[in-house]
Scaffold this active site. Structure first.
Site: not given
Ligand SMILES: Cc1cc2nc3c(=O)[nH]c(=O)nc-3n(C[C@H](O)[C@H](O)[C@H](O)COP(=O)(O)OP(=O)(O)OC[C@H]3O[C@@H](n4cnc5c(N)ncnc54)[C@H](O)[C@@H]3O)c2cc1C
Ligand code: FES
Lengths: 572, 235
Positions: A113, A233, A235, A245, A248, A279, A345, A387
């Site tokens: 990666f 970031q 992407h 997306l 990568e 990135r 991203h 990142r």
């Molecule tokens: C397409 C894509 C591919 C990716 N691929 C990778 C990868 O391969 N490897 C890697 O390490 N990272 C990757 N990332 C980054 C990583 O996936 C994210 O940074 C990470 O999943 C964020 O997780 P989180 O638990 O912080 O939030 P999220 O999974 O975004 O969850 C946020 C939560 O908060 C809740 N929420 C938001 N606002 C409120 C509110 N006001 N009230 C109640 N609930 C709320 C939502 O409902 C959700 O449940 C990728 C990101 C994307 C977009």
């Protein structure tokens, strides 16, 4: 309502914390969307750990790469904790049931990666553990299923609209129930914010509709600071025009980027690791190619070429992203290159925390009692100014668990009771006002203008003039927002109401991003100032903090924790 | 080009009867159906209600019936459909809460009921549990499932028997039953060996036809049946 612990957000960060707490405390998770709909499920490529299953690897190399990837803005004490804990965290996920892809020996498979190297930058290393190209979804599902097994209560389609305080202690949260429009005050002994990213500030993004920076904006309104918000970031490989997306992992498995001449241009920008450069570097390279007229057909995109991989490898390891290319771009990556361009991203900045998820306040960076944060909405900071791929999922599980543990020990400290809030908060007022709002402005229009503005002036390349324009216009948009009108007056399932709340969060986050970007008059990681193209450690080797003070938004700074690796020039 | 959308509208809190409402939407052939719904909501009628989140077929929020077939609105493009108005309706079989938004409580209850988590040997080894690539690939397709509900909504068995677990829950059961690391296969098979569980499936195959992730659902359920059948045959 009352719970010992409420977790806002059921992505991987929130769920990991919930699983840690379930056996020991009354814990509930709250989410805008049903848990498995959280955007962690969109993560494709993998999660890093120096397991060394495919080739030699060491945590010291992982640490060096992460520090260098962050352009030396990441806090090295936190990074060391993360990379040293990574192998344990991955094994734990495997034990919980995550179906990682496998090596011939039956161990967890790993792939290359961006920015991950062996021996301090000598060559790419296979460090990302993966489950086909659905790594995030399957970790999310597994953790959700563990939370079911542990009996964690879940409020799905409940939206956080305000926080409750008793003096400086956070004592609860105000929720809006989507199905009824009812407002609930939930009293807590500890509250964890894990609301994910804020990509919807931009026109094209890999983020989902609910990534609107809610916790960031709400915390800011409570007078607490946000850290390093200029560090966003982009992407390099979002599908042209859509931002969906192409992981990568596509390049990790051997895909390459080509310009209109069929030239593998990354060889010029990063001679050693080429297409697997971090990135920020690849995104800038693409935009430069486009500016110099080397975009495909002279247009604003380049090609991601996977045709050398062969149908078998694509089917086995990249099935899902291949399906995205086919459905949305009408291109079969087995035979044709995919049109791509940089897309918003990930936000490296967020709510400042210590290494145990305690939210740090504006007052001498001291923890705010009762309030914790984890995941993309937090800033520990392990990603600094850029990142590395697959380090986010690692951040979520390592620091989600640590926040869970810290919450537990805070509860065991007998002094923490359910305290009454000083005031019922402004949540109810906000909702009533919005439901009665009859102004002439419309939220979708304001949001669209904001997205265009940020895309034009605060993306891969920035300069003073553009940022100042953005600042002035955001102030205007905020002004116009005060005169919005809603036409749907239902209390139950009122999407217009939710988007009005989110619109304000987007504006607040954008304002802080631009202010922080104006402050950082240097180029570091993903924050690139064309008027200050060099990194300037003398003046800017510090974190940016923005908080609302008596005279509006104020900027302060905080030193970066440097332990093992002194800043050096960042070439690849 | 302008396209006509004929959309199911119903607010049980206010209306006695569902109705259909027509909207004209400017759309490119490559626009997603979800884009068009958003356009209607943002520009014409903010009361239109449905779920959505990821907008690219990974979260499972926006399952609905498009021209009579269960699908994800974010995964279908205008060009996938011929001329003439597009008929947009909520998923069948589930109670409508508002317009295209349905109550999935029963769907998730059934999913929770099949022990959707690994039941491995304790204690865990120090390192990962080993699993060969072949063992891992045995259920590779099933982990594509995003719990969108298209399959279950399309299943004709459920029309007559709401007790039936339905394809989504059964597919998740398949995923764990065929994971070499799971050690409660006997118990799992007991749980599934029921008229409302695996034997409820009469291989109509509608689930497989509509699955947005192209999972061979019917075939997987067939493998569950065979495994249970074989286990009974064995001495
Ligand atoms: C397409 C894509 C591919 C990716 N691929 C990778 C990868 O391969 N490897 C890697 O390490 N990272 C990757 N990332 C980054 C990583 O996936 C994210 O940074 C990470 O999943 C964020 O997780 P989180 O638990 O912080 O939030 P999220 O999974 O975004 O969850 C946020 C939560 O908060 C809740 N929420 C938001 N606002 C409120 C509110 N006001 N009230 C109640 N609930 C709320 C939502 O409902 C959700 O449940 C990728 C990101 C994307 C977009
Ligand atoms: S919005 Fe996520 S699947 Fe369609």
């Amino acid at each position: 309502m009352k719970h010992d612990v409420v977790i806002i957000g059921s992505g991987i960060a929130g769920l990991r914390a919930a699983v840690e707490l379930a056996a020991h405390a009354d814990v509930a998770i709250v989410s805008k969307v049903f848990p498995t709909r959280s955007h962690s499920g969109a993560a494709q490529g993998g999660i890093t750990a120096a397991l060394g299953n495919e080739e030699e690897d060491r945590w010291e190399w992982h640490m060096f790469d992460t520090v260098k990837g962050s352009d030396f803005l990441g806090d090295q004490d936190a990074i060391e904790i993360m990379v040293r804990d990574a192998p344990r965290a991955i094994i734990e996920l495997e034990h919980m049931g995550v179906p990682f892809s496998r090596t011939a020996e039956g161990t967890i498979a790993q792939r290359a990666f961006g920015g991950h190297t062996r021996d301090f930058g000598k060559a790419p290393v296979k460090r990302a553990c993966y489950a086909s190209d659905r790594t995030g979804r399957i970790i999310l599902d597994t953790l959700f299923e563990q939370s079911i097994k542990a009996g964690v209560q879940c409020y799905a389609e409940f939206i956080m609209i305000d926080l409750l305080f008793n003096a400086t202690r956070c004592v609860g949260v105000v929720l809006l129930e989507l199905a009824t429009g009812k407002i609930h005050a939930v009293h807590t002994r500890a509250l964890l914010l894990a609301t994910g990213g804020a990509g919807k500030i931009y026109k094209t993004t890999s983020n989902c509709f609910s990534n609107t920076g809610d916790a960031l904006s709400i915390v800011l309104q409570k007078g607490l600071p946000l850290q390093d918000m200029e560090c966003l970031q982009f992407h390099p490989t979002g599908i042209k025009g859509l931002g969906i997306l192409m992981s990568e992992a596509a390049r990790g498995e051997g895909g390459i980027l080509l310009n209109r001449h069929g030239e593998r241009f990354m060889e010029r920008y990063a001679p050693v690791i080429k297409d697997l450069a971090p990135r920020d570097i690849v995104s800038r390279a693409i935009v430069r190619e486009i500016r110099e007229g080397n975009g495909v057909g002279g247009s604003d995109y380049v090609h991601l070429d996977l045709t050398a991989l062969g149908p078998e490898k694509i089917k086995e390891r990249l099935w899902e992203i291949a399906s995205f290319a086919t459905i949305y771009a009408g291109v079969d990556p087995v035979h044709e290159p995919v049109p791509v361009q940089p897309t918003c991203h990930y936000i490296m900045g967020g709510i400042p925390t210590d290494v145990d998820g305690r939210v740090l306040g504006a007052d001498e960076h001291k923890p705010v009692p009762g309030l914790f944060a984890a995941g993309e909405s937090s800033c520990v900071s392990v990603h600094g100014a850029n990142r590395l791929g697959c380090n986010s999922l690692l951040d979520l599980v390592v620091f989600g668990r640590r926040a869970g543990k810290a919450i537990l020990s805070s509860l065991q400290d007998g002094g923490v009771t359910h305290d009454k809030p000083d005031s019922p908060g402004s949540g109810r007022d906000t909702i009533e006002k919005l439901l009665a709002a009859r102004g002439k402005e419309r939220v979708p229009a304001i949001r669209r203008e904001l997205q265009e503005l940020m895309t034009d002036h605060c993306s891969v390349f920035r300069d003073h003039r553009g940022l100042e324009t953005a600042q002035v216009k955001i102030t205007e948009l905020k002004h116009r927002y005060r005169d919005i009108g809603l036409s749907c007056r239902d209390r139950h399932f009122n999407l217009e109401l939710i988007e009005a709340l989110e619109g304000e969060h987007l504006l607040n986050c954008a304002e802080v991003i631009v202010l922080s970007a104006l402050h950082r008059r240097e180029s570091r990681g993903a924050h690139y100032r064309e008027d200050y193209p060099e990194r300037n450690d003398q003046d800017f080797l510090h974190h940016t903090l923005v908080a609302t003070g008596s005279g509006g938004m104020e900027i302060t700074t905080k030193p970066v924790q440097i332990t093992r690796f002194k800043p050096v020039a960042r070439t690849y | 080009m302008k396209h006509t959308f004929k959309i199911f509208r119903y607010d049980p809190a206010k209306e006695r009867q569902p109705r259909y409402q027509e909207y004209q939407v400017e759309a490119e052939p490559t626009d997603k159906i979800l884009d068009c719904l958003n356009r209607i909501r943002w520009e014409q009628d903010s009361s239109l209600t449905y779920r959505m989140s990821c907008a690219h077929g990974v979260c499972g929020s926006d399952a609905m019936r498009i021209n009579g077939i269960c699908a994800l609105a974010c995964q279908r493009l205008i060009k996938d459909y011929g001329e003439g108005p597009l008929l947009i309706e909520p998923l069948p079989q589930f109670p409508v809460l508002k317009d295209l938004l349905v109550d999935l409580t029963a769907f998730f209850e059934k999913y929770r009921g099949i022990w959707p988590y690994l039941l491995p040997d304790d204690p865990a080894p120090e390192k990962e549990r080993l699993q060969s690539p072949e063992e891992r690939m045995a259920f590779d397709e099933a982990i594509r499932c995003i719990l969108c509900g298209c399959c279950t909504a399309a299943c004709p068995i459920l029309e007559d028997n709401q007790q039936f677990l339905g394809p989504a829950a059964l597919l998740r059961a398949f995923r764990y039953l065929f994971d070499s690391r799971d050690r409660q296969k006997g118990k799992r098979m007991e749980l599934l060996d029921d008229e409302n569980a695996i034997w409820g499936c009469k291989t109509h195959g509608k689930c497989t036809e509509v699955c947005p992730k192209e999972i061979q659902v019917t075939q997987s359920l067939g493998r569950v049946k065979k495994k249970i059948y074989d286990s009974k045959k064995a001495p």
